[in-house]
Design a protein around this motif. Structure first.
Motif, PDB file in Angstrom:
ATOM      1  N   ASN A 248       1.180  -1.323   0.168  1.00  0.00           N
ATOM      2  CA  ASN A 248       0.008   0.223   0.035  1.00  0.00           C
ATOM      3  C   ASN A 248       0.924   1.113  -0.314  1.00  0.00           C
ATOM      4  O   ASN A 248       1.570   1.402   0.646  1.00  0.00           O
ATOM      5  N   TYR A 249       1.119   1.800  -0.961  1.00  0.00           N
ATOM      6  CA  TYR A 249       1.573   3.565  -0.990  1.00  0.00           C
ATOM      7  C   TYR A 249       0.919   4.332  -0.373  1.00  0.00           C
ATOM      8  O   TYR A 249      -0.265   4.382  -0.923  1.00  0.00           O
ATOM      9  N   SER A 250       1.570   5.318   0.277  1.00  0.00           N
ATOM     10  CA  SER A 250       0.639   6.648   0.346  1.00  0.00           C
ATOM     11  C   SER A 250       0.627   7.531  -0.809  1.00  0.00           C
ATOM     12  O   SER A 250       0.976   7.635  -1.603  1.00  0.00           O
ATOM     13  N   ALA A 251      -0.463   7.920  -0.328  1.00  0.00           N
ATOM     14  CA  ALA A 251      -0.828   9.309  -1.572  1.00  0.00           C
ATOM     15  C   ALA A 251      -0.673  10.049  -1.299  1.00  0.00           C
ATOM     16  O   ALA A 251      -0.492  11.394  -2.303  1.00  0.00           O
ATOM     17  N   MET A 252      -0.247  10.732  -0.663  1.00  0.00           N
ATOM     18  CA  MET A 252       0.277  12.007   0.161  1.00  0.00           C
ATOM     19  C   MET A 252       1.797  12.180  -0.342  1.00  0.00           C
ATOM     20  O   MET A 252       2.762  12.997  -0.054  1.00  0.00           O
ATOM     21  N   LEU A 253       2.670  10.833  -0.439  1.00  0.00           N
ATOM     22  CA  LEU A 253       3.950  10.603  -1.169  1.00  0.00           C
ATOM     23  C   LEU A 253       4.021  11.038  -2.093  1.00  0.00           C
ATOM     24  O   LEU A 253       3.378  10.253  -3.323  1.00  0.00           O
ATOM     25  N   VAL A 254       4.551  11.727  -3.565  1.00  0.00           N
ATOM     26  CA  VAL A 254       5.069  11.457  -4.624  1.00  0.00           C
ATOM     27  C   VAL A 254       6.664  10.956  -5.071  1.00  0.00           C
ATOM     28  O   VAL A 254       7.316  10.956  -4.252  1.00  0.00           O
ATOM     29  N   GLY A 255       6.457  10.097  -6.223  1.00  0.00           N
ATOM     30  CA  GLY A 255       7.767   8.799  -5.705  1.00  0.00           C
ATOM     31  C   GLY A 255       7.544   8.263  -5.033  1.00  0.00           C
ATOM     32  O   GLY A 255       6.865   7.480  -4.069  1.00  0.00           O
ATOM     33  N   ARG A 256       9.299   7.613  -4.362  1.00  0.00           N
ATOM     34  CA  ARG A 256       9.145   7.315  -3.056  1.00  0.00           C
ATOM     35  C   ARG A 256       9.205   5.489  -3.551  1.00  0.00           C
ATOM     36  O   ARG A 256       8.950   4.816  -2.491  1.00  0.00           O
ATOM     37  N   ILE A 257       8.773   5.349  -4.615  1.00  0.00           N
ATOM     38  CA  ILE A 257       8.075   3.678  -4.799  1.00  0.00           C
ATOM     39  C   ILE A 257       8.715   2.080  -3.975  1.00  0.00           C
ATOM     40  O   ILE A 257       8.125   1.819  -3.246  1.00  0.00           O
ATOM     41  N   GLN A 258      10.398   2.494  -4.546  1.00  0.00           N
ATOM     42  CA  GLN A 258      11.296   1.536  -4.057  1.00  0.00           C
ATOM     43  C   GLN A 258      11.205   1.961  -2.523  1.00  0.00           C
ATOM     44  O   GLN A 258      11.402   0.593  -1.424  1.00  0.00           O
ATOM     45  N   GLU A 259      10.858   3.113  -2.012  1.00  0.00           N
ATOM     46  CA  GLU A 259      11.261   3.626  -0.482  1.00  0.00           C
ATOM     47  C   GLU A 259       9.962   2.788   0.354  1.00  0.00           C
ATOM     48  O   GLU A 259      10.185   2.504   1.323  1.00  0.00           O
ATOM     49  N   GLN A 260       9.216   3.079  -0.655  1.00  0.00           N
ATOM     50  CA  GLN A 260       8.207   2.856   0.346  1.00  0.00           C
ATOM     51  C   GLN A 260       7.743   1.254   0.130  1.00  0.00           C
ATOM     52  O   GLN A 260       7.043   0.580   1.997  1.00  0.00           O
ATOM     53  N   ALA A 261       7.778   0.687  -0.540  1.00  0.00           N
ATOM     54  CA  ALA A 261       8.409  -1.277  -1.057  1.00  0.00           C
ATOM     55  C   ALA A 261       9.422  -1.786   0.210  1.00  0.00           C
ATOM     56  O   ALA A 261       9.047  -2.143   1.167  1.00  0.00           O
ATOM     57  N   ILE A 262      10.265  -1.001   0.445  1.00  0.00           N
ATOM     58  CA  ILE A 262      11.255  -1.485   1.101  1.00  0.00           C
ATOM     59  C   ILE A 262      10.395  -1.321   3.130  1.00  0.00           C
ATOM     60  O   ILE A 262      10.585  -2.054   3.665  1.00  0.00           O
ATOM     61  N   LEU A 263      10.031   0.015   2.991  1.00  0.00           N
ATOM     62  CA  LEU A 263       9.430   0.841   4.574  1.00  0.00           C
ATOM     63  C   LEU A 263       8.126  -1.070   4.604  1.00  0.00           C
ATOM     64  O   LEU A 263       8.269  -0.875   6.131  1.00  0.00           O
TER      65      LEU A 263
ATOM     66  N   PHE B 188       9.856  13.753   5.923  1.00  0.00           N
ATOM     67  CA  PHE B 188       8.519  13.328   5.676  1.00  0.00           C
ATOM     68  C   PHE B 188       8.107  12.487   5.123  1.00  0.00           C
ATOM     69  O   PHE B 188       7.357  11.820   5.311  1.00  0.00           O
ATOM     70  N   LEU B 189       8.669  11.405   4.512  1.00  0.00           N
ATOM     71  CA  LEU B 189       8.945   9.901   3.755  1.00  0.00           C
ATOM     72  C   LEU B 189       8.148   9.552   5.127  1.00  0.00           C
ATOM     73  O   LEU B 189       7.005   8.644   5.238  1.00  0.00           O
ATOM     74  N   ILE B 190       9.102   9.329   6.404  1.00  0.00           N
ATOM     75  CA  ILE B 190       9.038   8.344   7.360  1.00  0.00           C
ATOM     76  C   ILE B 190       7.158   8.863   8.170  1.00  0.00           C
ATOM     77  O   ILE B 190       6.818   8.227   8.617  1.00  0.00           O
ATOM     78  N   ARG B 191       7.096   9.859   8.187  1.00  0.00           N
ATOM     79  CA  ARG B 191       5.977  10.918   9.126  1.00  0.00           C
ATOM     80  C   ARG B 191       4.889   9.841   8.307  1.00  0.00           C
ATOM     81  O   ARG B 191       3.919   9.981   8.522  1.00  0.00           O
ATOM     82  N   THR B 192       4.708  10.561   7.297  1.00  0.00           N
ATOM     83  CA  THR B 192       3.902  10.350   6.395  1.00  0.00           C
ATOM     84  C   THR B 192       3.847   8.583   6.125  1.00  0.00           C
ATOM     85  O   THR B 192       2.020   8.097   6.111  1.00  0.00           O
ATOM     86  N   TYR B 193       4.977   7.713   6.031  1.00  0.00           N
ATOM     87  CA  TYR B 193       4.610   6.597   5.694  1.00  0.00           C
ATOM     88  C   TYR B 193       4.131   5.786   6.474  1.00  0.00           C
ATOM     89  O   TYR B 193       2.995   5.105   7.185  1.00  0.00           O
ATOM     90  N   PHE B 194       4.746   5.747   7.830  1.00  0.00           N
ATOM     91  CA  PHE B 194       4.071   5.693   9.106  1.00  0.00           C
ATOM     92  C   PHE B 194       2.889   5.536  10.204  1.00  0.00           C
ATOM     93  O   PHE B 194       2.645   4.943  10.768  1.00  0.00           O
ATOM     94  N   LYS B 195       3.259   6.946   9.453  1.00  0.00           N
ATOM     95  CA  LYS B 195       1.848   8.368  10.344  1.00  0.00           C
ATOM     96  C   LYS B 195       1.735   7.398  11.689  1.00  0.00           C
ATOM     97  O   LYS B 195       2.529   7.518  12.671  1.00  0.00           O
ATOM     98  N   ASP B 196       0.421   7.260  12.000  1.00  0.00           N
ATOM     99  CA  ASP B 196       0.010   6.601  13.313  1.00  0.00           C
ATOM    100  C   ASP B 196       0.765   4.748  13.756  1.00  0.00           C
ATOM    101  O   ASP B 196       1.033   4.620  15.248  1.00  0.00           O
ATOM    102  N   LYS B 197       2.269   4.584  12.900  1.00  0.00           N
ATOM    103  CA  LYS B 197       2.578   3.886  13.574  1.00  0.00           C
ATOM    104  C   LYS B 197       3.593   3.990  14.769  1.00  0.00           C
ATOM    105  O   LYS B 197       4.329   3.377  15.747  1.00  0.00           O
ATOM    106  N   ILE B 198       3.925   5.296  15.066  1.00  0.00           N
ATOM    107  CA  ILE B 198       5.235   6.004  14.848  1.00  0.00           C
ATOM    108  C   ILE B 198       4.796   5.844  16.539  1.00  0.00           C
ATOM    109  O   ILE B 198       3.823   6.878  17.124  1.00  0.00           O
TER     110      ILE B 198
END
Length: 483
Positions: free
Chosen positions: A5-20, A44-54
């Protein structure tokens, strides 16, 4: 490959999101190290992707004292605990991590908990013992908790590599994933601007990228309804423009004794075709080759310069080039600007220096988009070695420079000529002779057996005249770099 599941708020960073995503669901403790230059979007990548998991987040304070860092930790723990009363400030980092462990013990063990340390290098103040305490905490506690995912970020890329990724002590081989976050590509830049309601065509996006690069925080400063010239005027040539004084802050915030780093950056800015390590030592009057090696490594890992091994040369003969678009633009135009405000950039773009700068900037961008160039040539699945080449005058043979060489396993070398033009490029008799001689010199100097394919990389293409048809084998246009 698994579906993520890729974050709609993130532009690109597809490979990084897959890793996370993979690390989040791994069922094991994870230690993820993310590094990249200032303002590239790590936080921004970490806060946006992980959101409430932090579950816990601590950001180091630049040049703050040991006690202030610990006080900041107390506030961060209070926030994580949602406590109304302040948390006691720990006496040292060992105690701080013990307090963090006690908090984490209260969390559900079946849910992933992300522990986020931002600007990690800034927490390791002199004689604070932070890194040793962190190592001990990871080895004795966090690594045993399958739901714990520790993410550490740092803009000081070389520090992250030396002290975390290549750590020889308690963190040796403990990092389970490293991510080097790079600036946006041209395509990602265009998409990012579009999500903010800014609609620019390829040429205008390229012009903007040449000036400020694909740094998200810089691009965030572009206003809807502005032309590129207006945006550059406001950001770079007004008293309070965001990029007017960014250069000093950029290097001082990342490196100790940053004047050495700036000196090298300035030397490379004057030599668009690059300098060898020995040439840099001479040019910058560096007393130690070891000092030069360390600084060059720091600059390269932070994304400001790139090294290229020239064709048929060894790593010791590498060329270093300034590849940070903003730094080149700042030194060329902003630092000594005699005018300011509206119309400044349009005025500069009519000067003779514009041609030199735009050519170097476009060449650097092409070198960063080799994957797109290979796709346009239909060779993305062919094993290649990418390099450049320069030949000093000798024995009556003229010196020459090749911007980009793609040496292919299928016995072909694409000899690429990069030309930035505001219209279609025309090969005339003089340029045709230069290009033909360049091919001959290259083949003779290197005893080439592969076929040479002269390849033009331009903004709007090359006029289809007799010179083009007789010499050029392939061409790439600006649009191809956006694919």
């Amino acid at each position: 490959m698994a579906e993520y599941n890729y974050s709609a708020m993130l532009v690109g960073r597809i490979q990084e999101q897959a890793i996370l995503a993979e690390k989040l669901s791994s069922g094991e403790a994870e230690l993820i190290a993310i590094y990249g230059r200032r303002r590239v979007g790590k936080t921004f990548l970490i806060r946006t992707y992980f959101k409430d998991k932090i579950a816990f987040e601590l950001t180091g304070v630049h040049e703050a004292a040991f006690r202030h860092q610990l006080l900041n930790f107390g506030f961060a723990l209070q926030s994580a605990m949602k406590a109304k009363l302040p948390v006691a400030t720990p006496e040292n980092w060992i105690q701080a991590f013990q307090m963090l462990s006690q908090f984490l013990n209260e969390l559900p063990v079946k849910k992933p908990a992300v522990i986020f340390f931002d600007e990690f290098p800034w927490l390791h103040t002199q004689k604070s013992g932070f890194l040793q305490a962190f190592e001990h905490w990871w080895n004795s506690y966090a690594s045993k908790k399958t739901n714990i995912k520790v993410v550490i970020c740092g803009s000081a890329a070389s520090w992250m590599i030396d002290h975390v990724i290549n750590n020889k002590g308690g963190l040796h081989n403990r990092v389970t994933q490293k991510i080097r976050l790079l600036p946006f590509s041209l395509s990602e830049t265009m998409t990012y601007l579009s999500t903010r309601g800014i609609k620019l065509n390829h040429y205008l996006t390229l012009q903007l990228y040449m000036a400020i690069g694909g740094i998200p925080q810089y691009l965030k400063g572009i206003h809807k309804g502005e032309s590129v010239a207006q945006a550059i005027d406001r950001l770079c040539f007004t008293k309070d423009g965001m990029l007017k004084g960014e250069f000093k802050n950029l290097y001082q915030s990342l490196f100790k004794n940053s004047h050495h780093h700036e000196h090298i950056i300035r030397a490379l800015a004057k030599k668009g075709k690059g300098l060898t390590r020995n040439e840099i030592i001479t040019e910058c009057n560096l007393s130690s080759g070891g000092t030069a090696t360390k600084i060059l490594k720091e600059l390269e890992e932070s994304g400001f310069i790139s090294s290229y091994i020239p064709f048929n040369k060894t790593e010791k003969e590498s060329l270093f080039k300034l590849t940070d678009e903003y730094s080149l633009f700042y030194l060329k135009y902003i630092e000594h600007a005699k005018s300011s405000g509206a119309g400044t950039w349009l005025q500069q773009s009519t000067t003779s220096s514009y041609s030199t700068w735009s050519g170097l900037a476009f060449e650097s961008i092409c070198q960063k988009h080799v994957l797109q160039i290979k796709k346009a040539l239909g060779i993305e699945k062919v094993l290649t070695n990418v390099s450049s080449w320069r030949h000093s005058p000798s024995g009556g043979v003229k010196g020459t420079q090749i911007d980009l060489l793609i040496d292919r396993q299928d016995k072909v070398i694409n000899l690429c000529e990069v030309k930035f033009c505001q219209t279609e490029f025309t090969i005339d008799k003089k340029y045709a002779e230069e290009l033909t001689n360049k091919v001959l010199i290259f083949k003779s100097a290197n005893k080439i057996r592969s076929s040479i394919f002269p390849t033009m990389i331009t903004t709007y293409g090359v006029k289809n005249n007799d010179y083009y048809r007789n010499i050029v084998q392939s061409q790439i246009i600006m649009d191809d770099l956006f694919r």
